[in-house]
Enzyme design. Structure first.
Site, PDB file in Angstrom:
ATOM      1  N   LYS A 175       0.846  -1.198   0.000  1.00 50.32           N
ATOM      2  CA  LYS A 175       0.000   0.000   0.000  1.00 50.32           C
ATOM      3  C   LYS A 175       0.874   1.237   0.000  1.00 50.32           C
ATOM      4  CE  LYS A 175      -1.918   2.614   3.031  1.00 50.32           C
ATOM      5  NZ  LYS A 175      -1.790   3.883   2.308  1.00 50.32           N
ATOM      6  N   GLU A 250       9.674   0.783  10.608  1.00 48.28           N
ATOM      7  CA  GLU A 250      10.636   1.871  10.345  1.00 48.28           C
ATOM      8  C   GLU A 250       9.889   3.164  10.640  1.00 48.28           C
ATOM      9  OE1 GLU A 250      13.656   1.260   9.588  1.00 48.28           O
ATOM     10  OE2 GLU A 250      13.555  -0.802   8.889  1.00 48.28           O
ATOM     11  N   CYS A 284      13.196  10.537   7.497  1.00 48.13           N
ATOM     12  CA  CYS A 284      13.190  10.026   8.879  1.00 48.13           C
ATOM     13  C   CYS A 284      14.579  10.155   9.499  1.00 48.13           C
ATOM     14  CB  CYS A 284      12.741   8.580   8.876  1.00 48.13           C
ATOM     15  SG  CYS A 284      13.649   7.610   7.671  1.00 48.13           S
ATOM     16  N   GLU A 384       9.316  15.149  16.118  1.00 51.02           N
ATOM     17  CA  GLU A 384       9.724  15.109  14.717  1.00 51.02           C
ATOM     18  C   GLU A 384       8.923  16.140  13.920  1.00 51.02           C
ATOM     19  OE1 GLU A 384       8.593  11.677  12.344  1.00 51.02           O
ATOM     20  OE2 GLU A 384      10.627  11.578  11.553  1.00 51.02           O
TER      21      GLU A 384
HETATM   22  P1  NAD Z   1       2.000   7.967   8.345  1.00 52.84           P
HETATM   23  O1  NAD Z   1       2.288   7.138   9.518  1.00 52.84           O
HETATM   24  O2  NAD Z   1       0.914   8.968   8.425  1.00 52.84           O
HETATM   25  O3  NAD Z   1       1.631   7.054   7.078  1.00 52.84           O
HETATM   26  C1  NAD Z   1       2.483   6.055   6.608  1.00 52.84           C
HETATM   27  C2  NAD Z   1       1.667   5.052   5.837  1.00 52.84           C
HETATM   28  O4  NAD Z   1       0.779   4.405   6.739  1.00 52.84           O
HETATM   29  C3  NAD Z   1       0.783   5.651   4.739  1.00 52.84           C
HETATM   30  O5  NAD Z   1       0.750   4.770   3.643  1.00 52.84           O
HETATM   31  C4  NAD Z   1      -0.572   5.712   5.411  1.00 52.84           C
HETATM   32  O6  NAD Z   1      -1.645   5.678   4.497  1.00 52.84           O
HETATM   33  C5  NAD Z   1      -0.530   4.454   6.252  1.00 52.84           C
HETATM   34  N1  NAD Z   1      -1.461   4.442   7.394  1.00 52.84           N
HETATM   35  C6  NAD Z   1      -2.003   5.494   8.057  1.00 52.84           C
HETATM   36  N2  NAD Z   1      -2.826   5.052   9.046  1.00 52.84           N
HETATM   37  C7  NAD Z   1      -2.779   3.699   9.017  1.00 52.84           C
HETATM   38  C8  NAD Z   1      -3.402   2.671   9.784  1.00 52.84           C
HETATM   39  N3  NAD Z   1      -4.233   2.957  10.781  1.00 52.84           N
HETATM   40  N4  NAD Z   1      -3.120   1.395   9.484  1.00 52.84           N
HETATM   41  C9  NAD Z   1      -2.268   1.071   8.490  1.00 52.84           C
HETATM   42  N5  NAD Z   1      -1.660   2.013   7.711  1.00 52.84           N
HETATM   43  C10 NAD Z   1      -1.909   3.306   7.978  1.00 52.84           C
HETATM   44  O7  NAD Z   1       3.371   8.629   7.945  1.00 52.84           O
HETATM   45  P2  NAD Z   1       3.641   9.672   6.793  1.00 52.84           P
HETATM   46  O8  NAD Z   1       3.180  10.996   7.246  1.00 52.84           O
HETATM   47  O9  NAD Z   1       3.142   9.132   5.493  1.00 52.84           O
HETATM   48  O10 NAD Z   1       5.244   9.624   6.724  1.00 52.84           O
HETATM   49  C11 NAD Z   1       6.040  10.360   7.565  1.00 52.84           C
HETATM   50  C12 NAD Z   1       6.529   9.531   8.723  1.00 52.84           C
HETATM   51  O11 NAD Z   1       7.203   8.366   8.251  1.00 52.84           O
HETATM   52  C13 NAD Z   1       7.536  10.251   9.574  1.00 52.84           C
HETATM   53  O12 NAD Z   1       7.283  10.022  10.928  1.00 52.84           O
HETATM   54  C14 NAD Z   1       8.858   9.611   9.189  1.00 52.84           C
HETATM   55  O13 NAD Z   1       9.863   9.690  10.137  1.00 52.84           O
HETATM   56  C15 NAD Z   1       8.439   8.219   8.936  1.00 52.84           C
HETATM   57  N6  NAD Z   1       9.436   7.557   8.095  1.00 52.84           N
HETATM   58  C16 NAD Z   1      10.245   6.591   8.657  1.00 52.84           C
HETATM   59  C17 NAD Z   1      11.233   5.993   7.890  1.00 52.84           C
HETATM   60  C18 NAD Z   1      12.161   4.952   8.458  1.00 52.84           C
HETATM   61  O14 NAD Z   1      12.754   4.215   7.676  1.00 52.84           O
HETATM   62  N7  NAD Z   1      12.308   4.824   9.754  1.00 52.84           N
HETATM   63  C19 NAD Z   1      11.402   6.377   6.580  1.00 52.84           C
HETATM   64  C20 NAD Z   1      10.572   7.374   6.061  1.00 52.84           C
HETATM   65  C21 NAD Z   1       9.583   7.949   6.830  1.00 52.84           C
END
Ligand code: NAD
Length: 490
Positions: A175, A250, A284, A384
């Site tokens: 997804k 992650e 991240c 963050e």
């Molecule tokens: P997010 O958590 O809002 O969304 C991430 C993904 O999860 C999206 O595809 C979203 O649709 C999905 N999602 C949202 N609610 C969900 C649920 N209840 N169940 C299952 N899936 C769900 O994050 P974002 O705003 O898209 O991305 C930014 C965040 O991602 C930041 O916190 C960043 O640090 C983190 N990030 C971490 C890494 C890493 O490798 N550690 C890499 C990149 C980004």
């Protein structure tokens, strides 16, 4: 113009959502509509999981070298389409085109190539057990794996997730973020072109609370690999517990980037700007907390703020643009709100802190490179922000530097700048993080494990660790010539 796919990819075909729902995909440069993409819900996720289940048997039994060959072909195809893919990624995410072309696309191809090469080299072992027995350990694929990725590096992150999962013999339901699905759908199309069998990879674009939740809860999905915020990661863990599926997380970060008094300041300034302002700080592992020795702080900040002010913001499709817009308007507002939070707690904004004035950027999601002097305990130095927003805190000695560096709940990426070799190793080992860069920042390579500790998650992407995380150890015992006396004598 790049090819734009706007349907779900299930069982080797592009299809509409069953209820016909769509999601608007916007260009963050001006918030214009790029396309409407089919929106998957639980019923579509069910179809995708069923397709992945059917594909699992043949895919997992295929010779590993043949699975590898398909990944290698995909890497070649990505390179052949490099300009087009870079354009698509830039349009959808706001990455400056020069970064998309010279960073995202080559790293994506390199990742599929690495795991294509790994497919027939990752192997089990033979254990020297008692006489008369052969014990061997196979690395078996898990089955259908669910993968959920965020919007900040869609092209690269789908490669980091799909590369090892497929090489190890799993089938995938992925997804993408509802905000940036376009490059993932194009990759699915390229996969079909190079010969991946139907069902091996399925792409369900949809919202987290619907498609994401359905995937995380699904009783026939054996593992969920999630990249996103720490708050959502917790929801994924909760949703996954029904069938005790494996979970890999992650999550967020608050990267410490320490500049010691003996650092090469020119290198530290350039490296620190890359650490926070690349991809508008939406990383991240971004070096979002600058921790600078008080003796060099003035000189460092003079140069660093000068550099931040000189960064060229603009339309990401312009090859001269150095920083594009943030990826969505909602996120831009969230980042700008942190400027007020900083001021309320006494932080001093040294540069940026606002949307740019230029008329041609007024409709987009732009934020100027922002440097804020803050205390280590302030909210902006703890939470963050995920934007072009860096806090600067000074320290007196090594002990204080380490305490500040380790003083958040996160533990993902971090960097340090020093000419002192033993200090470099000492801090490399003492910083609580999954990755530490010395006199550099944000290096990644498909061979090197990537992931965090603490509230940054668990499990590792890339390298041998990723192959371990996408397989189960299966121990097989064969009685070769052991004579076993009966345990119950009659
Ligand atoms: P997010 O958590 O809002 O969304 C991430 C993904 O999860 C999206 O595809 C979203 O649709 C999905 N999602 C949202 N609610 C969900 C649920 N209840 N169940 C299952 N899936 C769900 O994050 P974002 O705003 O898209 O991305 C930014 C965040 O991602 C930041 O916190 C960043 O640090 C983190 N990030 C971490 C890494 C890493 O490798 N550690 C890499 C990149 C980004």
């Amino acid at each position: 113009m790049p090819t734009i796919q706007n349907q779900l990819f299930i069982d080797g075909r592009f299809v509409d959502a069953q209820d016909g729902a769509t999601i608007d995909v916007l260009n963050p440069h001006d918030n214009s509509l790029i396309t409407r993409v089919a929106e998957a819900k639980a019923a579509d996720v069910e179809l995708a999981v069923a397709a992945a289940e059917r594909a699992f048997g043949p895919w997992s039994r295929m010779a590993a070298a043949d699975r590898g060959r398909l990944l290698l072909k995909l890497a070649d195809r990505i390179e052949a389409c490099a300009d087009e893919l870079a354009h698509l990624e830039s349009l959808d995410t706001g990455h400056p085109i020069r970064d998309a072309r010279h960073i995202d696309v080559p790293r994506t191809a390199a990742c599929y190539r690495y795991f294509g090469g790994m497919a027939d080299k990752f192997q089990g072992s033979v254990v020297p057990v008692e006489t008369g027995f052969l014990n061997y350990v196979m690395r078996s694929p898990i089955g259908v794996v669910g993968q959920i990725v965020p919007w900040n590096f869609p092209l690269m992150f789908t490669a980091w997730k799909m590369g090892p999962a497929l090489a190890a013999g799993n089938t995938v339901v992925l997804k993408p973020s509802e905000i940036t699905p376009l490059s993932t759908l194009r990759i699915a199309e390229l996969m079909a072109e190079v010969g991946f069998p139907p069902g091996a990879v399925n792409i369900v674009v949809g919202y987290g609370h619907a498609a994401g939740q359905a995937l995380a809860e699904h009783p026939r999905v054996g593992k969920i690999a999630f990249t996103g915020s720490t708050a959502t990661g917790r929801r994924v863990v909760e949703a996954s517990k029904g069938n005790l599926k494996r979970v890999q997380l992650e999550l967020g970060g608050k990267g410490a980037n320490i500049v010691f008094e003996d650092a090469n300041l020119v290198a530290a300034v350039n490296g620190s700007a890359w650490a926070i302002f690349h991809n508008q700080g939406q990383a991240c592992i971004a070096g979002s907390r600058l921790i600078v020795h008080e003796r060099v702080a003035d000189e460092f900040l003079d140069r660093f703020v000068g550099l931040a002010k000189s960064i060229r913001l603009g339309n990401p499709l312009d090859p001269d643009t150095e920083m594009g817009p943030l990826t969505s308007a909602l996120h831009r507002d969230r980042v700008l709100a942190y400027v007020d939070v900083a001021r309320e707690q006494g932080g001093e904004v040294l540069s940026g802190g606002r949307a740019p004035d230029a008329a041609e950027l007024a409709r987009g999601c732009y934020v100027e490179p922002t440097v804020v002097r803050a205390r280590a305990t302030d909210r902006v130095a703890q939470e963050e922000v995920f934007g072009p927003f860096v806090t600067v805190t000074t320290f007196k000695d090594d002990e204080e530097a380490l305490a500040i560096a380790n003083g958040t709940e996160y533990g993902l990426g971090s960097g340090l700048w020093t000419r002192d070799l033993s200090r470099a190793h000492r801090f490399g080992q003492a910083i609580r993080a999954g990755m530490v860069w010395v006199n550099s920042y944000k290096r990644v390579n498909p061979g090197s494990p990537f992931g965090g500790v603490g509230q940054s998650g668990y499990g590792r992407e890339m390298g041998f660790e990723a192959m371990h995380d996408y397989t189960e150890a299966k121990s097989i015992w064969v009685n070769v010539d052991a004579v076993i006396p009966p345990h119950f004598k009659r």
